[in-house]
Design a protein around this motif. Structure first.
Motif, PDB file in Angstrom:
ATOM      1  N   LYS A  72      64.830  20.187 -27.150  1.00 47.11           N
ATOM      2  CA  LYS A  72      66.017  21.054 -27.171  1.00 47.11           C
ATOM      3  C   LYS A  72      65.988  21.988 -28.377  1.00 47.11           C
ATOM      4  O   LYS A  72      66.951  22.104 -29.126  1.00 47.11           O
ATOM      5  N   SER A  73      64.850  22.679 -28.548  1.00 52.07           N
ATOM      6  CA  SER A  73      64.647  23.527 -29.726  1.00 52.07           C
ATOM      7  C   SER A  73      64.602  24.997 -29.327  1.00 52.07           C
ATOM      8  O   SER A  73      63.706  25.428 -28.587  1.00 52.07           O
ATOM      9  N   ALA A  74      65.582  25.781 -29.820  1.00 56.25           N
ATOM     10  CA  ALA A  74      65.590  27.217 -29.550  1.00 56.25           C
ATOM     11  C   ALA A  74      64.466  27.928 -30.296  1.00 56.25           C
ATOM     12  O   ALA A  74      63.909  28.920 -29.813  1.00 56.25           O
ATOM     13  N   ARG A  75      64.109  27.439 -31.474  1.00 53.50           N
ATOM     14  CA  ARG A  75      63.039  28.075 -32.243  1.00 53.50           C
ATOM     15  C   ARG A  75      61.709  27.974 -31.508  1.00 53.50           C
ATOM     16  O   ARG A  75      60.933  28.939 -31.451  1.00 53.50           O
ATOM     17  N   CYS A  76      61.435  26.802 -30.961  1.00 58.17           N
ATOM     18  CA  CYS A  76      60.203  26.640 -30.183  1.00 58.17           C
ATOM     19  C   CYS A  76      60.229  27.536 -28.944  1.00 58.17           C
ATOM     20  O   CYS A  76      59.199  28.079 -28.538  1.00 58.17           O
ATOM     21  N   LEU A  77      61.406  27.700 -28.354  1.00 56.80           N
ATOM     22  CA  LEU A  77      61.536  28.547 -27.173  1.00 56.80           C
ATOM     23  C   LEU A  77      61.178  29.991 -27.502  1.00 56.80           C
ATOM     24  O   LEU A  77      60.379  30.625 -26.797  1.00 56.80           O
ATOM     25  N   PHE A  78      61.732  30.530 -28.591  1.00 58.57           N
ATOM     26  CA  PHE A  78      61.460  31.927 -28.946  1.00 58.57           C
ATOM     27  C   PHE A  78      60.002  32.127 -29.360  1.00 58.57           C
ATOM     28  O   PHE A  78      59.394  33.138 -29.021  1.00 58.57           O
TER      29      PHE A  78
END
Length: 514
Positions: free
Chosen positions: A357-363
């Motif tokens: 649930k990581s937005a940083r990894c997503l971007f």
């Protein structure tokens, strides 16, 4: 003979009982194109030889067996000089008119549509000018129409043909064309004023533009990544998904600005986003050059269509492109060797984003996946457009690989310009990776491929000075120590609050007892 006399002497020359109509038409054609100077004019206008009925047929003339009418005129490269008389198209049985590679000029007569049986009209390699007459649409039996290497006006489009068969149609609809922008939606091959041709220009009329093709490809790529990350997110509590062996910072790449997406620093994100934007800006320039209809197109015309090409004699357009399957194989292996890691790491970051649930990894996954996918797509399209040999195929691939590696070059530039700041944000990225995976850090986790601005790492170690790795580890340890101290202070504050509450309760009970 009577047929050889001038019209001023006798009118019998126009009497078809004495002089067949086809002979009169050929006589007019002969004089209009300076027949006396032709390379081959054997038996032409011979007083005792009919164009069809004798064994001594006129040079370049073929007649039908049943009617003894002129069926074909084949005078390619025969030195014709002059204009095509309108009477020529009154040859009702004419199926093939091949007068390419001569010095004919002037405009085409509107009577060209009267020769309704024409199947082959080869006019390439002359100096015809003006517009192509609209009556050419009446030639419904055409299979070959060659109009290239002329000077037709671009003020009007080539008329729409309504042939019952597919037409091999070659015109000067390529770029550059010195006489305007000649438009021919039906053409199968387009040539330019440099004598080069391509079949792709005609295909592009019905195909999606490069912009739409690219958008579809990128949307499909991002959707695939999002499905991968969404699946990991939805199933993370239902089933035991395998955890990755590497951390997010490993997938982003040590020494790459993509790892700055793992920090919470605005400046880091600005630098990372600026790098991605620069890569896309450069690669879009190559992609625009791959669009055959673009004003900035670099599209190469690989065909050579000689003015005297004759489908009957197997003289066709020659493809000068020598790119082979071996060249494409080397190209694919080269891209795989240099971009294979990013091709794998992009999806893995999406997987990690869904799992943790990581937005940083997503971007960061979006950045790596989009840039890498765009580089592969752009490299393939650009090579399709301009690569003429296997060597050019490989050279163009290297250029796109260099553009894809700009993230590492900019990271190196930032290291030299802002070493302390970069070490801090790098340590922050590693700290975030530890919080995601729980794996401890060591000296090997930090990039050590940069030299210090004053003395290199070896000299610093020999003088007892800390190396770049030592400083990075120390910074990380300080950050962790600060975090532990903050947690301890928080715990102490909570204990003091509890003790204060206990004293207050004890004081209240004492007052109540007294």
């Amino acid at each position: 003979s009577v047929c050889a006399l001038s019209d001023n002497v006798t009118d019998l020359a126009n009497d078809t009982r004495f002089c067949p109509r086809d002979r009169n038409i050929l006589k007019t054609f002969y004089h209009a194109t300076n027949g006396g100077s032709w390379a081959k004019n054997l038996y032409w206008l011979d007083e005792y030889n009919h164009p069809c009925k004798t064994e001594k047929t006129w040079s370049g003339i073929t007649c039908s067996d049943g009617t003894n009418r002129v069926d074909q005129i084949d005078l390619i490269g025969n030195g014709l000089f002059g204009t095509l008389p309108s009477e020529l198209f009154q040859l009702k049985d004419l199926t093939k008119l091949k007068v390419g590679d001569n010095r004919l000029f002037g405009t085409l007569s509107a009577n060209i549509g009267d020769a309704t049986r024409l199947k082959m009209l080869l006019l390439a390699g002359n100096d015809f000018s003006g517009k192509v007459p609209g009556s050419i649409a009446n030639l419904t039996h055409l299979t070959h129409l060659h109009l290239h290497d002329n000077k037709f006006s671009a003020e009007e489009d080539i008329p729409q043909l309504y042939s019952v068969r597919d037409v091999d149609m070659i015109t000067d609809c390529g770029e550059p064309y010195f006489y305007g922008n000649l438009t021919c939606p039906q053409c199968t091959t387009c040539c330019n004023s440099e004598g080069r041709c391509t079949e792709e220009f005609a295909k592009s009329e019905d195909a999606l533009s490069m912009l739409w093709q690219t958008c579809i490809f990128m949307v499909c790529l991002i959707v695939f990544y999002l499905i991968l990350g969404g699946t990991a997110y939805l199933l993370r509590k239902t089933i035991h998904l395998p955890t990755q062996r590497h951390r997010p910072v490993d997938y982003c790449g040590k020494g790459s600005v993509y790892m700055l997406f793992l920090t919470n620093s605005y400046c880091s994100w600005v630098l990372a986003m600026g790098t991605v934007a620069l890569q896309f800006f450069i690669m879009i320039s190559f992609l625009q050059a791959s669009e055959i209809n673009s004003e900035s197109s670099d599209w190469e015309y690989f065909l050579r269509c000689p003015s005297g090409n004759d489908p009957d004699n197997q003289v066709h357009c020659e493809n000068e492109r020598s790119v082979s399957k071996r060249g494409w194989l080397i190209f694919s292996l080269l891209l795989l060797a240099h971009l294979g890691r990013d091709i794998i790491c992009g999806p893995m970051l999406f997987y990690t984003a869904g799992l943790r649930k990581s937005a940083r990894c997503l971007f960061s996954g979006i950045a790596i996946g989009a840039v890498t996918g765009f580089a592969v797509w752009g490299s393939v399209q650009y090579n399709v457009a301009i690569a003429k040999t296997n060597t050019e195929l490989i050279i163009n691939a290297v250029i796109m690989i260099f553009v894809n590696d700009l993230d590492e070059k900019i990271f190196e530039l930032a290291h030299w310009a802002f070493p302390v700041w970069l070490e801090q944000v790098t340590a922050s990225a590693y700290k975030f990776s530890k919080s995601i995976t729980g794996k401890e850090l060591s000296k090997d986790d930090f990039p050590s491929d940069f030299e210090d601005q004053s003395i290199n790492a070896t000299e610093r170690a020999s003088k007892g000075a800390p190396t770049h790795d030592d400083l990075a580890v120390q910074i990380m340890n300080l950050i962790e120590a600060q975090s532990r101290i903050e947690k301890n202070i928080s715990q102490i504050n909570r204990q003091l609050a509890k003790q204060e509450n206990a004293r207050d309760r004890a004081s209240n009970l004492l007052e109540m007892s007294t």
